[in-house]
Design a protein around this motif. Sequence first.
Motif, short mmCIF file in Angstrom:
data_model
loop_
_atom_site.label_atom_id
_atom_site.label_comp_id
_atom_site.label_asym_id
_atom_site.label_seq_id
_atom_site.Cartn_x
_atom_site.Cartn_y
_atom_site.Cartn_z
N THR A 100 7.66 -28.81 -28.90
CA THR A 100 7.35 -27.49 -28.38
C THR A 100 8.64 -26.71 -28.26
N VAL A 101 8.76 -25.65 -29.02
CA VAL A 101 9.94 -24.79 -28.86
C VAL A 101 9.63 -23.87 -27.69
N CYS A 102 10.29 -24.17 -26.58
CA CYS A 102 10.01 -23.43 -25.33
C CYS A 102 10.81 -22.14 -25.24
N GLY A 103 11.68 -21.90 -26.20
CA GLY A 103 12.44 -20.67 -26.23
C GLY A 103 13.54 -20.71 -27.27
N PHE A 104 14.03 -19.53 -27.61
CA PHE A 104 15.18 -19.46 -28.52
C PHE A 104 15.90 -18.15 -28.30
N ALA A 105 17.17 -18.15 -28.66
CA ALA A 105 18.02 -16.96 -28.58
C ALA A 105 18.99 -17.03 -29.75
N ASP A 106 19.15 -15.93 -30.45
CA ASP A 106 20.07 -15.93 -31.57
C ASP A 106 21.51 -15.97 -31.06
N GLY A 107 22.43 -16.23 -31.96
CA GLY A 107 23.84 -16.32 -31.59
C GLY A 107 24.61 -15.05 -31.80
N TYR A 108 23.92 -13.95 -31.98
CA TYR A 108 24.59 -12.68 -32.23
C TYR A 108 24.33 -11.71 -31.09
N GLY A 109 23.16 -11.09 -31.06
CA GLY A 109 22.84 -10.13 -30.00
C GLY A 109 22.90 -10.74 -28.62
N HIS A 110 22.48 -11.99 -28.49
CA HIS A 110 22.46 -12.63 -27.18
C HIS A 110 23.85 -13.02 -26.68
N MET A 111 24.83 -13.08 -27.59
CA MET A 111 26.19 -13.41 -27.18
C MET A 111 26.77 -12.31 -26.30
N ALA A 112 26.25 -11.10 -26.43
CA ALA A 112 26.77 -9.97 -25.65
C ALA A 112 26.46 -10.13 -24.17
N ASP A 113 25.42 -10.86 -23.85
CA ASP A 113 25.04 -11.06 -22.45
C ASP A 113 24.79 -12.55 -22.19
N PRO A 114 25.89 -13.31 -22.00
CA PRO A 114 25.75 -14.76 -21.83
C PRO A 114 24.92 -15.17 -20.62
N LYS A 115 24.93 -14.36 -19.57
CA LYS A 115 24.14 -14.71 -18.37
C LYS A 115 22.65 -14.69 -18.68
N SER A 116 22.22 -13.75 -19.53
CA SER A 116 20.79 -13.70 -19.87
C SER A 116 20.38 -14.92 -20.68
N VAL A 117 21.29 -15.42 -21.54
CA VAL A 117 20.98 -16.62 -22.32
C VAL A 117 20.83 -17.81 -21.39
N LEU A 118 21.76 -17.97 -20.46
CA LEU A 118 21.68 -19.08 -19.50
C LEU A 118 20.39 -19.01 -18.69
N LYS A 119 20.04 -17.81 -18.25
CA LYS A 119 18.81 -17.64 -17.47
C LYS A 119 17.59 -18.00 -18.31
N LYS A 120 17.58 -17.56 -19.54
CA LYS A 120 16.46 -17.86 -20.44
C LYS A 120 16.32 -19.37 -20.66
N ILE A 121 17.44 -20.04 -20.85
CA ILE A 121 17.42 -21.50 -21.03
C ILE A 121 16.92 -22.18 -19.77
N GLU A 122 17.47 -21.79 -18.62
CA GLU A 122 17.07 -22.39 -17.34
C GLU A 122 15.58 -22.21 -17.10
N GLU A 123 15.05 -21.01 -17.34
CA GLU A 123 13.64 -20.73 -17.11
C GLU A 123 12.73 -21.48 -18.08
N SER A 124 13.25 -21.80 -19.26
CA SER A 124 12.44 -22.50 -20.27
C SER A 124 12.33 -24.00 -20.00
N ARG A 125 13.24 -24.55 -19.19
CA ARG A 125 13.26 -25.97 -18.84
C ARG A 125 13.14 -26.90 -20.06
N PRO A 126 14.06 -26.78 -21.02
CA PRO A 126 13.98 -27.64 -22.20
C PRO A 126 14.40 -29.07 -21.91
N ASP A 127 13.85 -29.99 -22.70
CA ASP A 127 14.31 -31.38 -22.68
C ASP A 127 15.54 -31.52 -23.57
N ILE A 128 15.58 -30.71 -24.63
CA ILE A 128 16.68 -30.73 -25.59
C ILE A 128 17.13 -29.30 -25.86
#
Length: 183
Positions: free
Chosen positions: A68-96
């Motif tokens: 199950t891909v619980c979320g994704f963020a590209d490495g370009y536009g999302h690099m501009a706001d690293p806090k939003s990427v971390l939040k997105k990862i935390e909220e997605s609760r991935p195993d990997i």
Amino acid sequence: MILNDGVAIDAASYILYGKSFPENLNGTDFMPKLLSATPAGTRVFLYGSLPEVVEETAKAIESRFGVTVCGFADGYGHMADPKSVLKKIEESRPDILLVALGNPKQELWLSENWPRLATPIGICVGAWMDFFVGHKKRAPAPFRALRLEWLFRLLTEPRRLWRRYSVDVVAFFFLVFRQALTN
């Protein structure tokens, strides 16, 4: 943990410990094996690569591996706001968490941010997403068999990779030999 991804790591092992690894464990070969072995429904988050590549990879690994891909963020536009990427990862609760920002950015990013994440497994995968969905061509089998995939990549992307395979390699082996002399 550092996996033996490439000739340089293998040579460093030989210099420091007197033996090389039994095989090359690069992300491009390792990821399909890992994802095939994970239980159905394992939650995976993808971070990095181009927007269209990461989105295509998300669809492809869900259908091919049953994760199950619980979320994704590209490495370009999302690099501009690293806090939003971390939040997105935390909220997605991935195993990997798979990070594809290129070397050394991905290793530095994961090392810096790992303590903030509750994800059990984080892996830097380099260009794996690009190869997996056919966005970039992987080295032909003879190059891989001879452990010259790095040369193929340098020949196909010289402007992007020249520093990694020249200046960075020299710096890496300087550190390896320095460590060998102090042990």
